[in-house]
Motif scaffolding. Sequence first.
Motif, PDB file in Angstrom:
ATOM      1  N   UNK A   3      29.815  12.725 -38.745  1.00  0.00           N
ATOM      2  CA  UNK A   3      30.502  11.830 -37.809  1.00  0.00           C
ATOM      3  C   UNK A   3      30.273  12.275 -36.369  1.00  0.00           C
ATOM      4  N   UNK A   4      30.330  13.599 -36.135  1.00  0.00           N
ATOM      5  CA  UNK A   4      30.114  14.114 -34.788  1.00  0.00           C
ATOM      6  C   UNK A   4      28.705  13.791 -34.304  1.00  0.00           C
ATOM      7  N   UNK A   5      27.719  14.053 -35.144  1.00  0.00           N
ATOM      8  CA  UNK A   5      26.324  13.799 -34.760  1.00  0.00           C
ATOM      9  C   UNK A   5      26.087  12.315 -34.512  1.00  0.00           C
ATOM     10  N   UNK A   6      26.666  11.469 -35.334  1.00  0.00           N
ATOM     11  CA  UNK A   6      26.479  10.024 -35.182  1.00  0.00           C
ATOM     12  C   UNK A   6      26.967   9.563 -33.805  1.00  0.00           C
ATOM     13  N   UNK A   7      28.134  10.039 -33.404  1.00  0.00           N
ATOM     14  CA  UNK A   7      28.669   9.647 -32.103  1.00  0.00           C
ATOM     15  C   UNK A   7      27.846  10.197 -30.956  1.00  0.00           C
ATOM     16  N   UNK A   8      27.379  11.440 -31.086  1.00  0.00           N
ATOM     17  CA  UNK A   8      26.599  12.034 -30.004  1.00  0.00           C
ATOM     18  C   UNK A   8      25.245  11.355 -29.854  1.00  0.00           C
ATOM     19  N   UNK A   9      24.646  10.955 -30.965  1.00  0.00           N
ATOM     20  CA  UNK A   9      23.387  10.208 -30.886  1.00  0.00           C
ATOM     21  C   UNK A   9      23.604   8.892 -30.151  1.00  0.00           C
ATOM     22  N   UNK A  10      24.721   8.247 -30.415  1.00  0.00           N
ATOM     23  CA  UNK A  10      25.025   6.999 -29.713  1.00  0.00           C
ATOM     24  C   UNK A  10      25.200   7.248 -28.217  1.00  0.00           C
ATOM     25  N   UNK A  11      25.865   8.344 -27.860  1.00  0.00           N
ATOM     26  CA  UNK A  11      26.038   8.674 -26.439  1.00  0.00           C
ATOM     27  C   UNK A  11      24.673   8.903 -25.781  1.00  0.00           C
ATOM     28  N   UNK A  12      23.766   9.572 -26.475  1.00  0.00           N
ATOM     29  CA  UNK A  12      22.438   9.828 -25.926  1.00  0.00           C
ATOM     30  C   UNK A  12      21.619   8.548 -25.829  1.00  0.00           C
ATOM     31  N   UNK A  13      21.755   7.682 -26.813  1.00  0.00           N
ATOM     32  CA  UNK A  13      21.046   6.399 -26.748  1.00  0.00           C
ATOM     33  C   UNK A  13      21.505   5.590 -25.544  1.00  0.00           C
ATOM     34  N   UNK A  14      22.780   5.685 -25.207  1.00  0.00           N
ATOM     35  CA  UNK A  14      23.342   4.920 -24.091  1.00  0.00           C
ATOM     36  C   UNK A  14      23.052   5.563 -22.740  1.00  0.00           C
ATOM     37  N   UNK A  45      33.044  12.801 -24.781  1.00  0.00           N
ATOM     38  CA  UNK A  45      33.443  13.068 -26.166  1.00  0.00           C
ATOM     39  C   UNK A  45      32.522  12.274 -27.083  1.00  0.00           C
ATOM     40  N   UNK A  46      32.370  12.727 -28.309  1.00  0.00           N
ATOM     41  CA  UNK A  46      31.543  11.996 -29.275  1.00  0.00           C
ATOM     42  C   UNK A  46      32.014  10.569 -29.469  1.00  0.00           C
ATOM     43  N   UNK A  47      33.315  10.311 -29.232  1.00  0.00           N
ATOM     44  CA  UNK A  47      33.848   8.960 -29.418  1.00  0.00           C
ATOM     45  C   UNK A  47      33.634   8.061 -28.197  1.00  0.00           C
ATOM     46  N   UNK A  48      32.969   8.585 -27.166  1.00  0.00           N
ATOM     47  CA  UNK A  48      32.680   7.795 -25.974  1.00  0.00           C
ATOM     48  C   UNK A  48      33.636   8.020 -24.827  1.00  0.00           C
ATOM     49  N   UNK A  49      34.699   8.754 -25.042  1.00  0.00           N
ATOM     50  CA  UNK A  49      35.673   9.016 -23.978  1.00  0.00           C
ATOM     51  C   UNK A  49      35.057   9.927 -22.912  1.00  0.00           C
ATOM     52  N   UNK A  50      35.221   9.552 -21.647  1.00  0.00           N
ATOM     53  CA  UNK A  50      34.805  10.407 -20.543  1.00  0.00           C
ATOM     54  C   UNK A  50      35.809  11.543 -20.417  1.00  0.00           C
ATOM     55  N   UNK A  51      35.299  12.783 -20.340  1.00  0.00           N
ATOM     56  CA  UNK A  51      36.180  13.960 -20.339  1.00  0.00           C
ATOM     57  C   UNK A  51      36.337  14.523 -18.932  1.00  0.00           C
ATOM     58  N   UNK A  52      37.481  15.147 -18.657  1.00  0.00           N
ATOM     59  CA  UNK A  52      37.732  15.744 -17.343  1.00  0.00           C
ATOM     60  C   UNK A  52      37.042  17.097 -17.234  1.00  0.00           C
ATOM     61  N   UNK A  97      19.256  16.301 -36.983  1.00  0.00           N
ATOM     62  CA  UNK A  97      17.918  16.168 -37.580  1.00  0.00           C
ATOM     63  C   UNK A  97      17.905  15.143 -38.706  1.00  0.00           C
ATOM     64  N   UNK A  98      18.900  15.194 -39.569  1.00  0.00           N
ATOM     65  CA  UNK A  98      18.949  14.290 -40.716  1.00  0.00           C
ATOM     66  C   UNK A  98      19.051  12.827 -40.261  1.00  0.00           C
ATOM     67  N   UNK A  99      19.940  12.566 -39.319  1.00  0.00           N
ATOM     68  CA  UNK A  99      20.166  11.189 -38.900  1.00  0.00           C
ATOM     69  C   UNK A  99      19.025  10.657 -38.041  1.00  0.00           C
ATOM     70  N   UNK A 100      18.471  11.507 -37.199  1.00  0.00           N
ATOM     71  CA  UNK A 100      17.359  11.055 -36.360  1.00  0.00           C
ATOM     72  C   UNK A 100      16.120  10.774 -37.201  1.00  0.00           C
ATOM     73  N   UNK A 101      15.872  11.612 -38.204  1.00  0.00           N
ATOM     74  CA  UNK A 101      14.731  11.349 -39.081  1.00  0.00           C
ATOM     75  C   UNK A 101      14.939  10.056 -39.858  1.00  0.00           C
ATOM     76  N   UNK A 102      16.167   9.835 -40.328  1.00  0.00           N
ATOM     77  CA  UNK A 102      16.435   8.668 -41.165  1.00  0.00           C
ATOM     78  C   UNK A 102      16.237   7.370 -40.405  1.00  0.00           C
ATOM     79  N   UNK A 103      16.357   7.402 -39.088  1.00  0.00           N
ATOM     80  CA  UNK A 103      16.150   6.173 -38.317  1.00  0.00           C
ATOM     81  C   UNK A 103      14.702   6.045 -37.829  1.00  0.00           C
ATOM     82  N   UNK A 104      13.861   7.027 -38.172  1.00  0.00           N
ATOM     83  CA  UNK A 104      12.438   6.905 -37.898  1.00  0.00           C
ATOM     84  C   UNK A 104      11.893   7.719 -36.757  1.00  0.00           C
ATOM     85  N   UNK A 105      12.719   8.591 -36.162  1.00  0.00           N
ATOM     86  CA  UNK A 105      12.236   9.424 -35.074  1.00  0.00           C
ATOM     87  C   UNK A 105      11.426  10.602 -35.610  1.00  0.00           C
TER      88      UNK A 105
END
Length: 223
Positions: A193-204, A215-222, A18-26
Amino acid sequence: MSTILVTGANRGIGLEFCRQLKSRGDEVIAACRSSSPDLDQLDIEVIEGVDVGDPESVAQLASRLTGRRIDMLINNAGILRRDSIGALAAESVTDVMDQFRTNSLGPVLVTEALLPNLQKGSKVGIVTSRMGSVTDNTSGGYYGYRMSKAAVNIAGVSLARDLADRGIAVALLHPGYVRTDMTGQEGFIDPDEAARGLIQRLDELNMNSSGGFWHTNGEALPW
């Protein structure tokens, strides 16, 4: 500007979403059982009394959002109980079922209830865990949590298949081992840090990658 709904939004990773999404204007809608001082300070729309595993509660949430487009639904609400073999008791059955209700069934109930709000191009994120990966399980334990996360993983893949014709993409997301109240402040990374990475995954996320497990870092998980 996108309209984004986050469940389990009153603390931890949900609060950081919520904090990061609001800060970017969503435009952010925070759904939770009860708010918190930190969430109230964000000055966003908060819908309290939401138990994602209770169909009646979820129906009430959907009713409050009638006619509103949701560009991104982040199913973040979850619970963790520490159960292990050799120490299972009668109350363990309740603990396991509670985890299934919230962690596995909750995202399905919420997504289905909000289907009228999701349009072509909308995205659904499910915060799961690599602890639900059969391949990755090298340490055992945490029976209810692992089973509930494995269940939501297959539910997320089914949602990706079922929503493909609607043009709605679905992502299964592991936040990492995050220092939150749920983990007793143990972990390797902080919620921001976790939220930042997950938001990036969702944006992509797009229709070609729908149904993936990251994974939040972009790694594809088994699985």
